[in-house]
Design an enzyme around this catalytic site. Structure first.
Site, PDB file in Angstrom:
ATOM      1  N   LYS A  63       0.844  -1.195   0.000  1.00  0.00           N
ATOM      2  CA  LYS A  63       0.000   0.000   0.000  1.00  0.00           C
ATOM      3  C   LYS A  63       0.879   1.245   0.000  1.00  0.00           C
ATOM      4  O   LYS A  63       2.110   1.158   0.149  1.00  0.00           O
ATOM      5  CB  LYS A  63      -0.925  -0.019   1.216  1.00  0.00           C
ATOM      6  CG  LYS A  63      -0.190  -0.094   2.554  1.00  0.00           C
ATOM      7  CD  LYS A  63      -1.158  -0.226   3.707  1.00  0.00           C
ATOM      8  CE  LYS A  63      -0.396  -0.274   5.029  1.00  0.00           C
ATOM      9  NZ  LYS A  63      -1.295  -0.273   6.196  1.00  0.00           N
TER      10      LYS A  63
ATOM     11  N   TYR B 230      16.160  30.101   6.259  1.00  0.00           N
ATOM     12  CA  TYR B 230      15.042  30.787   6.903  1.00  0.00           C
ATOM     13  C   TYR B 230      15.257  30.934   8.400  1.00  0.00           C
ATOM     14  O   TYR B 230      15.749  30.029   9.076  1.00  0.00           O
ATOM     15  CB  TYR B 230      13.743  30.003   6.670  1.00  0.00           C
ATOM     16  CG  TYR B 230      13.127  30.231   5.309  1.00  0.00           C
ATOM     17  CD1 TYR B 230      12.745  31.509   4.897  1.00  0.00           C
ATOM     18  CD2 TYR B 230      12.910  29.162   4.444  1.00  0.00           C
ATOM     19  CE1 TYR B 230      12.170  31.717   3.655  1.00  0.00           C
ATOM     20  CE2 TYR B 230      12.330  29.354   3.199  1.00  0.00           C
ATOM     21  CZ  TYR B 230      11.956  30.637   2.808  1.00  0.00           C
ATOM     22  OH  TYR B 230      11.381  30.836   1.576  1.00  0.00           O
TER      23      TYR B 230
ATOM     24  N   MET C 272      11.316  24.313   1.715  1.00  0.00           N
ATOM     25  CA  MET C 272      10.415  23.525   0.881  1.00  0.00           C
ATOM     26  C   MET C 272      11.141  22.722  -0.184  1.00  0.00           C
ATOM     27  O   MET C 272      10.844  21.548  -0.405  1.00  0.00           O
ATOM     28  CB  MET C 272       9.379  24.441   0.218  1.00  0.00           C
ATOM     29  CG  MET C 272       8.342  23.688  -0.602  1.00  0.00           C
ATOM     30  SD  MET C 272       7.160  24.765  -1.413  1.00  0.00           S
ATOM     31  CE  MET C 272       6.301  25.468   0.002  1.00  0.00           C
TER      32      MET C 272
END
Length: 348
Positions: free
Chosen positions: A38, A248, A296
């Site tokens: 799965k 950041y 990100m």
């Protein structure tokens, strides 16, 4: 695009996958050893995992839903079993009646739905203590299941990765069902359950995590090989002066002049912020620390001690699942299934 190479890839070790399955099969004793594929094969690619395990002798596979089953239909030849763990909704009925996969019926409503549609071979899930999916073990199951042709009666261990009494309790609740409910086979153990001993194996085991290099319990530690190796390309090498910050929120300030490499990977790819300031990458036996906050799409690495590294070079993220889980605070399952679609998946 033909020939296109992404700037990040998963190097997948076929021999490690097969070795892991063979060890789990051996630990299962006389029981058949299947494979949970799965979540797109825990992030490796379900079709490719299934194809390789079929060649090794695996014949029983498990997915979550019918969309996953449909994608694997072409591999369901004679003697190959694919079970859909979430059962069958109204929306699934048309596909389920034409598919060679079968539902794992989990509720009274699903049983009624399956019978009303003409039935056929199915599996059934019984809840023995997890309180997730399945019929309650305390109920009188015989009337509910009357008329069903049950291939496998299943239950699922809630805490087999821990040394708790619940696993033994679930075993003691499940074992008597062999005398009460007629089925071709009975199945309880996942990866961690296999490690608990052969009395948990029954007729069929259903490993998942350990196939892909996860360590479900200490008993597996010396026998399960790392299977997934994320690799990312250097986009830029740059000099950072003493006192300058990196990334950041300026979470890392250079104590002295240093060199960093900015890698084409970030939390959008599943390399999450838990690795900020504590992850590492490797090349040719050298370990290089992640510096600053993972963003990100980008991650910075200290390459001051690696003068030979340059734009375009590839680095391997340190991603042995047990160690990476301890470092990042993420579960081994999250580390695998979170790996995103922007990776090229390359089998070796």
């Amino acid at each position: 695009m033909t020939g296109f190479i992404a700037p990040l890839r998963l190097r997948l070790d076929e021999q490690a996958l097969l070795s892991n399955w063979r060890w789990l099969k051996q630990q299962s004793g006389d029981a058949a050893c299947g494979a949970a594929i799965k979540a797109d094969g825990y992030g490796l690619g379900a079709a490719e995992v299934m194809r390789r395990l079929l060649k090794a002798g695996c014949r029983d596979f498990f997915v979550s839903n019918w969309a996953e089953a449909r994608a694997l239909e072409s591999q369901l030849g004679e003697g190959i079993s694919l079970s859909v763990l979430h059962g069958v909704r109204d929306e699934d009925m048309a596909l389920s009646k034409t598919s060679r996969a079968r539902p794992v019926l989990c509720t009274a409503e699903q049983i009624a739905r399956w019978k009303a549609a003409g039935g056929g071979v199915c599996d059934v899930m019984v809840d023995t203590g997890m309180n997730r999916l399945g019929l309650d073990w305390r109920d009188d199951l015989v009337p509910q299941l009357d008329g069903l042709a049950i291939a496998t009666l299943l239950s699922h261990l809630a805490s087999a990765d821990e040394d708790v009494e619940l696993s033994r309790t679930q075993l003691e609740r499940f074992a008597p069902l062999r005398e009460k409910v007629k089925a071709d086979r009975y199945s309880l153990a996942n990866s961690a359950g296999i490690c608990l001993g052969r009395e948990f194996s029954f007729d069929l085991t259903r490993p998942g995590l350990a196939l892909y290099g996860g360590i479900p319990r200490g008993e597996a530690r010396q026998n399960i090989a790392q299977t997934v190796f994320p690799e990312a390309q250097i986009l830029q090498r740059r000099r950072v002066r003493a006192g300058d910050s990196i990334g950041y929120n300026a979470t890392h300030v250079a104590a002295s002049d240093m060199e960093i490499a900015v890698l084409n990977i970030g939390y959008a790819d599943g390399y999450l912020r838990g690795f900020s300031g504590c992850g590492s990458v490797s090349i040719a036996g050298r370990s290089l620390p992640v510096i600053g906050r993972v963003s990100m799409d980008l991650t910075a690495v200290d390459v001051t001690a690696a003068a030979d590294l340059a734009e375009g070079d590839w680095l391997t993220l340190d991603y042995a699942l047990e160690e990476a889980s301890a470092i990042s605070g993420l579960s081994q399952y999250e580390l695998l299934t979170g790996l995103g679609s922007r990776f090229d998946r390359v089998w070796h």
